[in-house]
Write a protein that holds these residues in place. Sequence first.
Motif, mmCIF file in Angstrom:
data_model
loop_
_atom_site.group_PDB
_atom_site.id
_atom_site.type_symbol
_atom_site.label_atom_id
_atom_site.label_comp_id
_atom_site.label_asym_id
_atom_site.label_seq_id
_atom_site.Cartn_x
_atom_site.Cartn_y
_atom_site.Cartn_z
ATOM 1 N N LEU A 131 0.825 -1.210 0.000
ATOM 2 C CA LEU A 131 0.000 0.000 0.000
ATOM 3 C C LEU A 131 0.859 1.259 0.000
ATOM 4 C CD1 LEU A 131 -2.809 -1.008 2.525
ATOM 5 C CD2 LEU A 131 -2.993 -0.812 0.045
ATOM 6 N N GLN A 132 1.902 1.241 0.813
ATOM 7 C CA GLN A 132 2.780 2.406 0.875
ATOM 8 C C GLN A 132 3.495 2.626 -0.458
ATOM 9 O OE1 GLN A 132 5.790 2.140 3.881
ATOM 10 N NE2 GLN A 132 6.360 4.288 3.735
ATOM 11 N N THR A 134 2.419 1.691 -3.442
ATOM 12 C CA THR A 134 1.443 2.133 -4.442
ATOM 13 C C THR A 134 1.139 3.615 -4.302
ATOM 14 O OG1 THR A 134 0.460 -0.081 -4.456
ATOM 15 C CG2 THR A 134 -0.860 1.723 -5.362
ATOM 16 N N VAL A 135 0.911 4.055 -3.055
ATOM 17 C CA VAL A 135 0.598 5.467 -2.819
ATOM 18 C C VAL A 135 1.781 6.361 -3.196
ATOM 19 C CG1 VAL A 135 0.050 7.165 -1.039
ATOM 20 C CG2 VAL A 135 -1.126 4.967 -1.062
#
Length: 231
Positions: A131-132, A134-135
């Motif tokens: 997630l980190q 991707t963001v």
Amino acid sequence: MAKSENCIITVLASECSAFEMGKESQDQSRKEDASDWMLLPKGTWLHAGYHLTSATTGPQILSVPFAIAALGWGSGLLFLSLGCPVSFYAYMLQCAVLEHLAKQGKRYSRFADLSHDVLGDKWSFFVVAPLQFTVCFATVVSCIVLGGQSLKAMSLVYSHTKETLSLYQFTMLFGVINLVLSQLPSLHSLRHLNLLSLLANILYCTLAVYGSIIADLFPTNICYFGGKDCG
């Protein structure tokens, strides 16, 4: 029988203590690795103020007028108002976790180290890390593309000739500038640039509000997003 039970208990106790010692040594080595790259803070609360303000009101604020224009005043203001308490609550939770760990003598400056301590290695690696990434990846790419488009627009406005560089060339130029700035040791080295960014954000918000008021007082035939007034 009693001797065998005592031997089993001794072995299990030694294995548990070895496991705890190994876990403590792993956490200690992780802290030492984090302390190796961490720099002593040099800024003030004033510096932190415009660092955070320029970070939270960066390229995202450019899309707010378009989003409100597409959703309308009612839905736009509703979702904007809902986003404020959600963001504030998320930041409050993060601050509470950091303060709780700080009381235990643990100080983290990276989300990866914080997630390792709170969620464990597996959850941090398989959930938080993707997630980190991707963001961060989407944010960096969108910022560089937006920067290239902004440079292209500025060149068209201020250039006396219509011949300018291509969009991909401006995007590459903006990417190189970001690459050079990323070599600076800390955010404190960018305090003057972030102060200019904060002033630019305030100026942009002022011009957006002023332009909206003028457009409402003196309407034109310009049509946005294929609304009902479009021909």
